[in-house]
Design a protein around this motif. Structure first.
Motif, PDB file in Angstrom:
ATOM      1  N   SER A  69     -69.890  17.904 -53.638  1.00 36.54           N
ATOM      2  CA  SER A  69     -71.020  18.419 -52.528  1.00 36.54           C
ATOM      3  C   SER A  69     -72.168  17.950 -53.141  1.00 36.54           C
ATOM      4  CB  SER A  69     -70.929  19.567 -52.083  1.00 36.54           C
ATOM      5  OG  SER A  69     -71.037  20.764 -53.429  1.00 36.54           O
ATOM      6  N   LEU A  70     -72.393  18.263 -54.480  1.00 33.62           N
ATOM      7  CA  LEU A  70     -73.568  17.842 -54.955  1.00 33.62           C
ATOM      8  C   LEU A  70     -73.650  16.267 -55.284  1.00 33.62           C
ATOM      9  CD1 LEU A  70     -76.084  18.473 -56.820  1.00 33.62           C
ATOM     10  CD2 LEU A  70     -74.917  18.811 -58.875  1.00 33.62           C
ATOM     11  N   CYS A  71     -72.768  15.879 -55.583  1.00 31.12           N
ATOM     12  CA  CYS A  71     -72.772  14.338 -55.764  1.00 31.12           C
ATOM     13  C   CYS A  71     -73.413  13.557 -54.314  1.00 31.12           C
ATOM     14  CB  CYS A  71     -71.520  13.641 -56.129  1.00 31.12           C
ATOM     15  SG  CYS A  71     -71.330  13.821 -57.914  1.00 31.12           S
ATOM     16  N   GLU A  72     -72.516  13.997 -53.227  1.00 29.80           N
ATOM     17  CA  GLU A  72     -72.908  13.639 -51.940  1.00 29.80           C
ATOM     18  C   GLU A  72     -74.512  13.964 -51.512  1.00 29.80           C
ATOM     19  OE1 GLU A  72     -70.887  12.175 -48.867  1.00 29.80           O
ATOM     20  OE2 GLU A  72     -70.300  11.783 -51.102  1.00 29.80           O
ATOM     21  N   ALA A  73     -74.998  15.112 -51.875  1.00 26.98           N
ATOM     22  CA  ALA A  73     -76.435  15.332 -51.441  1.00 26.98           C
ATOM     23  C   ALA A  73     -77.272  14.464 -52.431  1.00 26.98           C
ATOM     24  CB  ALA A  73     -76.640  16.804 -52.103  1.00 26.98           C
ATOM     25  N   LEU A  74     -76.715  14.050 -53.831  1.00 29.27           N
ATOM     26  CA  LEU A  74     -77.483  13.304 -54.710  1.00 29.27           C
ATOM     27  C   LEU A  74     -77.562  11.708 -54.041  1.00 29.27           C
ATOM     28  CD1 LEU A  74     -76.239  14.294 -58.059  1.00 29.27           C
ATOM     29  CD2 LEU A  74     -78.479  14.539 -57.099  1.00 29.27           C
ATOM     30  N   ARG A  75     -76.387  11.253 -53.384  1.00 33.27           N
ATOM     31  CA  ARG A  75     -76.462  10.046 -52.817  1.00 33.27           C
ATOM     32  C   ARG A  75     -77.203   9.893 -51.621  1.00 33.27           C
ATOM     33  NH1 ARG A  75     -70.778  10.960 -53.937  1.00 33.27           N
ATOM     34  NH2 ARG A  75     -70.147   9.805 -55.789  1.00 33.27           N
ATOM     35  N   ARG A  76     -77.216  10.934 -50.857  1.00 40.32           N
ATOM     36  CA  ARG A  76     -78.160  10.817 -49.784  1.00 40.32           C
ATOM     37  C   ARG A  76     -79.547  10.809 -50.030  1.00 40.32           C
ATOM     38  NH1 ARG A  76     -74.179  14.800 -47.687  1.00 40.32           N
ATOM     39  NH2 ARG A  76     -75.563  16.513 -48.357  1.00 40.32           N
TER      40      ARG A  76
END
Length: 250
Positions: free
Chosen positions: A14-21
């Motif tokens: 979930s954190l990596c997804e937020a970082l990519r966005r």
């Protein structure tokens, strides 16, 4: 930026997804997983013995989830007591299982023992749900205040090894420029993973940490570029990294 994210799943994803966005290029390498702890089997009976006015204190999301699974397996409800969560994420974990918990502004043991509801626990019982090891501030403080305290280790930490140093080599090849750390245990393990030849590289990375306690730990290890996100939630960690990104552009 290219941040290394070492927190366990599913929070890592979930954190990596937020970082990519947000335009970052995270490198996901979970260094920790959780397994049932030595006290998990005893947890349902211990919780069932509690009465109104007693306390259940959880020091992490994992503590809530493992205890909840143990109760469900035996068809038991959470007891009708006062609940305390170390921080917002743990409070949300309690809410997800139908429990309302007190959450201190300071997401540490210090914040929990400062809560007004824990100032006079004399004659009451408190069960502290936690993992193996951990800090020992809560129990001695509550005991001095007159409570009967039981630790219950419902999970244990299993750290990923890197005997051949391939993980660190991979991080360097990918150009990792920052590291997001969500606990003191993960920071210590990451430091131990780096071979002597990689220590200087590791210590020169920007470090995002969740609390002043981990800031002090990082300084002791030799890190010099540290940002305190003041929390371990995705928004707090992302905001801290974005702050550095904005400052670099100025």
């Amino acid at each position: 930026m290219i941040p290394l994210v070492v927190r366990p799943e599913p929070q890592n994803y979930s954190l990596c997804e937020a970082l990519r966005r947000a335009g970052h290029q995270p490198v996901a390498t979970p260094l920790l997983r959780f397994a049932p702890g030595a006290g998990l089997e005893q947890a349902p009976a211990l919780l069932s013995e509690l009465a109104s006015g007693d306390y259940v204190i959880a020091v992490s999301v994992q503590a809530v989830n493992f205890a909840d699974n143990a109760l469900k397996t035996r068809g038991l409800p959470w007891p009708d007591v006062t609940y305390v969560a170390v921080g917002e994420a743990t409070g949300r974990a309690f809410a997800a299982v139908g429990v309302t918990a007190l959450v201190p502004d300071d997401p540490r043991s210090e914040g929990m023992i400062a809560l007004p509801q824990l100032q006079d626990p004399a004659g009451r019982r408190a069960v502290i749900l936690r993992g193996d090891g951990g800090r020992d501030m809560m129990a001695p403080t509550l005991t001095r205040r007159g409570a009967r305290v039981d630790y219950c280790e419902v999970y244990r930490r299993c750290y990923r090894d890197d005997a051949d140093g391939e993980l660190v080599k991979q991080w360097r090849r990918l150009g990792v420029d920052s590291i997001i750390i969500t606990s003191g245990g993960l920071l210590q393990h990451l430091f131990q993973l780096a071979a002597n030849s990689a220590k200087d590289w590791l210590l020169s990375r920007l470090l995002i940490v969740p609390s002043i306690r981990v800031v002090e730990q990082a300084k002791t290890l030799g890190f010099t570029h540290i940002i305190n996100a003041k929390g371990a939630s995705d928004p707090a960690l992302l905001s801290a990294l974005d702050e550095r990104k904005r400052n670099d552009r100025q």
